[in-house]
Write an enzyme that holds these catalytic residues in place. Structure first.
Site, short mmCIF file in Angstrom:
data_model
loop_
_atom_site.label_atom_id
_atom_site.label_comp_id
_atom_site.label_asym_id
_atom_site.label_seq_id
_atom_site.Cartn_x
_atom_site.Cartn_y
_atom_site.Cartn_z
N SER A 128 0.83 -1.21 0.00
CA SER A 128 0.00 0.00 0.00
C SER A 128 0.86 1.24 0.00
O SER A 128 1.97 1.25 0.56
CB SER A 128 -0.85 -0.05 1.27
OG SER A 128 -1.35 1.22 1.56
N TYR A 152 -2.02 0.23 10.47
CA TYR A 152 -2.28 -0.41 9.18
C TYR A 152 -1.05 -0.31 8.26
O TYR A 152 -0.57 -1.30 7.72
CB TYR A 152 -3.50 0.23 8.49
CG TYR A 152 -3.61 -0.16 7.05
CD1 TYR A 152 -3.94 -1.47 6.69
CD2 TYR A 152 -3.31 0.74 6.03
CE1 TYR A 152 -3.98 -1.85 5.35
CE2 TYR A 152 -3.35 0.36 4.69
CZ TYR A 152 -3.69 -0.93 4.37
OH TYR A 152 -3.71 -1.32 3.05
N LYS A 156 1.60 -3.34 6.85
CA LYS A 156 1.99 -3.61 5.45
C LYS A 156 3.51 -3.52 5.30
O LYS A 156 4.13 -4.33 4.59
CB LYS A 156 1.29 -2.63 4.51
CG LYS A 156 -0.20 -2.88 4.35
CD LYS A 156 -0.44 -4.18 3.57
CE LYS A 156 -1.91 -4.54 3.47
NZ LYS A 156 -2.16 -5.80 2.74
C1 WQD Z 1 -8.77 10.22 0.41
C2 WQD Z 1 -8.91 11.70 0.66
C3 WQD Z 1 -9.29 12.26 2.97
C4 WQD Z 1 -13.17 10.39 3.40
C5 WQD Z 1 -6.36 5.00 2.27
C6 WQD Z 1 -5.21 4.19 2.79
C7 WQD Z 1 -4.34 3.77 1.66
C8 WQD Z 1 -5.12 3.07 0.57
C9 WQD Z 1 -6.27 3.89 0.16
C10 WQD Z 1 -5.23 0.69 1.06
C11 WQD Z 1 -8.20 12.16 1.92
C12 WQD Z 1 -10.48 12.63 2.12
C13 WQD Z 1 -11.96 10.85 2.92
C14 WQD Z 1 -14.20 11.34 3.66
C15 WQD Z 1 -12.74 13.10 2.92
N1 WQD Z 1 -5.73 1.85 0.98
N2 WQD Z 1 -11.75 12.17 2.68
N3 WQD Z 1 -13.94 12.65 3.41
O1 WQD Z 1 -6.61 7.94 3.28
O2 WQD Z 1 -5.75 8.49 0.95
O3 WQD Z 1 -5.85 6.17 1.66
O4 WQD Z 1 -7.05 4.25 1.29
O5 WQD Z 1 -4.14 0.32 1.13
O6 WQD Z 1 -3.36 2.96 2.17
O7 WQD Z 1 -4.46 4.99 3.68
O8 WQD Z 1 -7.97 7.33 1.21
O9 WQD Z 1 -10.30 7.56 0.49
O10 WQD Z 1 -9.78 7.56 2.97
O11 WQD Z 1 -9.11 9.52 1.59
O12 WQD Z 1 -12.55 14.30 2.73
O13 WQD Z 1 -15.29 10.99 4.11
O14 WQD Z 1 -10.29 11.99 0.90
O15 WQD Z 1 -9.04 13.24 3.94
O16 WQD Z 1 -7.71 13.42 1.66
P1 WQD Z 1 -6.51 7.57 1.86
P2 WQD Z 1 -9.37 7.92 1.59
#
Ligand code: WQD
Length: 341
Positions: A128, A152, A156
């Site tokens: 990841s 998490y 990984k």
């Molecule tokens: C994306 C952006 C949030 C939810 C995670 C894991 C990563 C990978 C993908 C597996 C960020 C913003 C989110 C919401 C928002 N997974 N957001 N409102 O955190 O980049 O990555 O998933 O391995 O390892 O860390 O993905 O989709 O949670 O967030 O504004 O309700 O959307 O702050 O900027 P993230 P995400």
């Protein structure tokens, strides 16, 4: 066309696992699924079977259950393993770190032991972008990893270290770790997609549920980041491209032994506001959102340098953001309540 082979997919019922399962079948490979169905459903595997017109043996097994796992290897000759099965919610991992290390790290160690006992020497591992933690630069190259910021991400990273140590000890192992950035999208049939259990943690599944009326609005976490519009930038990549990357990796396992690591991303960053705009266009209406405070642990920007996969395998992310949003919307529209659970 590479020789058809038999792949055992752990977590083959999940979002990325199910798409990879279909991609492998469409390229004439055989697939066996092992999944505990704790965050996925057998219906996903049934839809893969329907789309491929082929049967997929599926076993409900927890990877830490050595005996049950061994029975699957005893029943099927396996050429290589693709290991998706893991817990993947960053926030939950802070609340339940031991469970994350147990499932993700112990599960991987048990899998390695069992596959080694049954003479399987090839593995593709789901890593990841979270292994990069606070990035020192963007886009990120594979050598930049090593300072993850959540249990998490650390689970990984630990798995990657375990795999490196195993490869150092057992010279006949061939392992490829794929670090994917933010997989979104769905199969273009609308039959396969992402169906999170409970309240979605990830931004696009949440937004898709807003679009079908299951959630009122999206909370945008922070708009004071040092980015072009103040919201976080991520590298969203279509799940079909991620699946394609797994197949290419699996077909390159035989090239050499040892551990190799590859980013899977597009190299293009998209802000949360840009994503909302793209998804609103796909579903044909403005979707409501509100700015709230930053989410702990988020970083301003994470973008992949995917040059290694391009150079070595000719892998490119072929789907643009508009297509990713259209495909996500098609799945959500056709399956407003997700898969039957
Ligand atoms: C994306 C952006 C949030 C939810 C995670 C894991 C990563 C990978 C993908 C597996 C960020 C913003 C989110 C919401 C928002 N997974 N957001 N409102 O955190 O980049 O990555 O998933 O391995 O390892 O860390 O993905 O989709 O949670 O967030 O504004 O309700 O959307 O702050 O900027 P993230 P995400």
């Amino acid at each position: 066309m590479p020789e058809p082979r038999t792949f055992l997919l752990t977590g083959g019922g999940g979002f990325i696992g199910s798409h990879t399962c279909l991609d492998l079948l469409e390229h004439d490979h055989q697939v066996i699924v092992v999944d505990d169905f704790s965050n996925s459903v057998p219906a996903a595997v049934e839809r893969v079977e329907k789309l491929a017109g082929r049967q997929v043996p599926a076993y409900q097994v927890d990877l830490r259950d050595r005996r049950e796992l061994a029975k699957v290897f005893a029943a099927h000759p396996v050429d290589a393993v693709i290991h998706f099965a893991a817990k993947k919610a960053v926030g939950e991992s802070v609340r339940k770190p031991l469970q994350y290390y147990d499932v993700n790290v112990c599960g991987t160690v048990t899998l390695l032991e069992v596959m080694y006992r049954y003479g399987v020497r090839e593995l593709v591992f789901s890593s990841s972008c979270s292994v990069y933690g606070r990035p020192c630069r963007n886009p990120l190259v594979e050598a930049d990893a090593g300072t993850p910021t959540s249990p998490y991400g650390r689970s990984k990273w630990m798995c990657e270290l375990v795999l490196a140590d195993a490869c150092a000890r057992y010279g006949d192992l061939s392992v490829i770790a794929l670090r994917y950035f933010n997989p979104i999208g769905a199969h273009d049939s609308g039959l396969l997609g992402e169906d999170p259990l409970g309240v979605p943690n990830n931004v696009l599944p949440y937004l898709a549920q807003v679009a079908v009326g299951r959630r009122h609005h999206l909370n945008v976490f922070g708009h004071d980041y040092p980015t072009r519009d103040g919201t976080c930038i991520r590298d969203y990549v279509h799940v079909a491209d991620v699946a394609d990357g797994h197949r290419l990796a699996a077909e390159h396992l035989g090239d050499r032994t040892g551990l190799r690591v590859y980013n899977l991303g597009t190299g293009a960053g998209t802000s949360v506001l840009e994503l909302i705009a793209a998804f609103s266009t796909a579903c044909g209406r403005e979707l409501p959102y509100r700015f709230v405070g930053r989410r702990p642990g988020d970083v301003a920007e994470l973008v992949a340098d995917a040059g290694r996969a391009a150079r070595e395998w000719n892998w490119y992310a072929r789907h643009d953001l508009a297509t990713m949003c259209q495909d996500t919307w098609r799945f959500q529209r056709l399956n407003p309540a997700g898969y039957d659970r």
